[in-house]
Design a protein around this motif. Structure first.
Motif, PDB file in Angstrom:
ATOM      1  N   UNK A  87       0.904  -1.203  -0.022  1.00  0.00           N
ATOM      2  CA  UNK A  87       0.372  -0.146   0.078  1.00  0.00           C
ATOM      3  C   UNK A  87       0.817   1.255  -0.228  1.00  0.00           C
ATOM      4  N   UNK A  88       1.973   1.203   0.331  1.00  0.00           N
ATOM      5  CA  UNK A  88       3.227   2.328   0.701  1.00  0.00           C
ATOM      6  C   UNK A  88       3.098   3.039  -0.524  1.00  0.00           C
ATOM      7  N   UNK A  89       3.225   1.905  -1.723  1.00  0.00           N
ATOM      8  CA  UNK A  89       3.819   2.506  -3.117  1.00  0.00           C
ATOM      9  C   UNK A  89       2.579   2.748  -3.778  1.00  0.00           C
ATOM     10  N   UNK A  90       2.079   3.011  -2.830  1.00  0.00           N
ATOM     11  CA  UNK A  90       0.222   3.929  -4.272  1.00  0.00           C
ATOM     12  C   UNK A  90       0.730   4.985  -3.597  1.00  0.00           C
ATOM     13  N   UNK A  91       1.082   5.796  -2.570  1.00  0.00           N
ATOM     14  CA  UNK A  91       1.444   6.808  -2.067  1.00  0.00           C
ATOM     15  C   UNK A  91       1.786   8.108  -3.214  1.00  0.00           C
ATOM     16  N   UNK A  92       2.993   7.375  -4.042  1.00  0.00           N
ATOM     17  CA  UNK A  92       2.907   8.560  -5.201  1.00  0.00           C
ATOM     18  C   UNK A  92       2.012   9.178  -6.304  1.00  0.00           C
ATOM     19  N   UNK A  93       1.286   7.966  -6.011  1.00  0.00           N
ATOM     20  CA  UNK A  93      -0.299   8.808  -7.430  1.00  0.00           C
ATOM     21  C   UNK A  93      -0.996   9.792  -5.931  1.00  0.00           C
ATOM     22  N   UNK A  94      -0.492   8.751  -4.955  1.00  0.00           N
ATOM     23  CA  UNK A  94      -2.242   9.497  -4.074  1.00  0.00           C
ATOM     24  C   UNK A  94      -1.873   9.663  -2.856  1.00  0.00           C
ATOM     25  N   UNK A  95      -1.021  10.340  -2.142  1.00  0.00           N
ATOM     26  CA  UNK A  95      -0.589  10.575  -0.733  1.00  0.00           C
ATOM     27  C   UNK A  95      -1.848   9.994   0.308  1.00  0.00           C
TER      28      UNK A  95
END
Length: 329
Positions: A87-95
């Motif tokens: 889930x952490x990797x998705x922070x590049x798209x949606x913080x």
């Protein structure tokens, strides 16, 4: 990827001919014997069986195709059709996805599942709509523990002067360690073992199944069982590709994914327990299990993170998670 002589391609948004054989590339970054690796193989086998061979899911583990810093871009471009990043990797798209990196947000898997299978999960999924990504499921990895090569880390002050690898894209994880007085280096998962063995970083946080399958414990003589954060995966499919598939194929994929998700969650819990015993029996690691009072010490240090990142993550999401936590033991 559609294997056919026809010019019409699913990833380009066109409808796939029902007579065509459909090949789906499923790329991930962990070992085959982890919960994610096992579930990906099970999903592939069941989909092929249930579609009578019309769909072939090709699984590429251990960063064979893409590292965890490259997966999302490959998915969006259609170079692969399915990925299952943390889930952490998705922070590049949606913080907003940094919510799940907040330490001690959840205390057990039951709380996690209620939150992510409910309104909280729907709200997080909605943040991905603009990015040519369609979410299929949440998979478990488990709760994270701390390993390092220098000394036991029991109290917050024990972290001072140590350097920890953190996952890419999450400021919360960086600040978590900075709060403890430690330094951090962002690093793809595939590079962690070399960095640990060469002393480029002193330690890392991960689930027991990853610590065991990647042999981190061979270079890390100290393990603290802290359960301080949840690590999970989001199974994602390229959106244009998804809606190009015939409806009967989408139905099989959805139903199979729901079934495999329940199986994967059970396997994740079992494998973490099994691998913990293997690490214990190796005799190579000194294990400290965090006490309730030590947990209180760590939580006090981390408390400011909830306020610090409230404007980034969103007050509504944080409160939704905390409400779910309060309703379950």
């Amino acid at each position: 990827m559609i294997t056919t002589g026809c010019d019409r391609r699913g990833p380009d948004g066109e409808q796939v001919d029902p007579r065509e054989k459909i090949v789906i590339k499923f790329s991930h970054v962990v070992a085959e014997d982890t919960p994610k690796g096992q579930a990906a193989r099970r999903f592939a086998r069941l989909v092929e069986e249930r579609t009578g061979g019309r769909v072939e899911v090709q699984v590429f583990p251990n960063s064979v195709l893409y590292k965890d810093g490259e997966e999302l871009d490959a998915l969006q471009k259609g170079a692969v059709q399915i990925i299952a990043p943390t889930t952490s990797k998705l922070s590049s798209l949606a913080p907003q996805w940094q919510l799940l990196d907040l330490p001690y947000l959840f205390e057990n898997e039951e709380q996690v599942h209620k939150a992510l299978d409910g309104e909280l999960g729907k709200k997080l999924f909605a943040t991905l709509e603009p990015y040519n990504i369609y979410p299929l499921a949440f998979w478990d990895n488990g709760f994270k523990q701390i390993t390092n090569s220098k000394r036991p880390v029991v109290h917050p002050e024990d972290f001072k002067g140590l350097t920890f690898r953190v996952m890419i894209n999450s400021k919360v994880l960086e600040e978590q360690f900075h709060s403890l007085g430690a330094d951090t280096i962002q690093m793809p998962f595939s590079d962690v073992y070399d960095a640990l063995s060469k002393g480029q970083v002193d330690g890392q946080e991960n689930t027991v199944s990853n610590i065991y399958s990647q042999r981190f414990y061979e270079t890390q003589p100290y393990l603290t069982v802290s359960n301080h954060g949840y690590m999970g995966y989001v199974v994602l499919i390229n959106k244009k590709f998804w809606f190009s598939l015939p409806s009967d194929i989408r139905k099989v994929i959805e139903e199979t994914m729901a079934e495999v998700t329940l199986w994967e969650r059970e396997q994740a819990a079992k494998l973490n327990r099994k691998n913990f015993e293997k690490i214990k029996s190796s005799g190579e690691v000194k294990i400290h299990i965090q006490t309730p009072s030590e947990r209180d010490e760590w939580q006090a240090v981390f408390a400011h993170l909830y306020q610090q990142f409230r404007s980034v993550i969103g007050n509504e999401l944080i409160e939704e998670a905390l409400r779910t936590k309060r309703t379950l033991p």
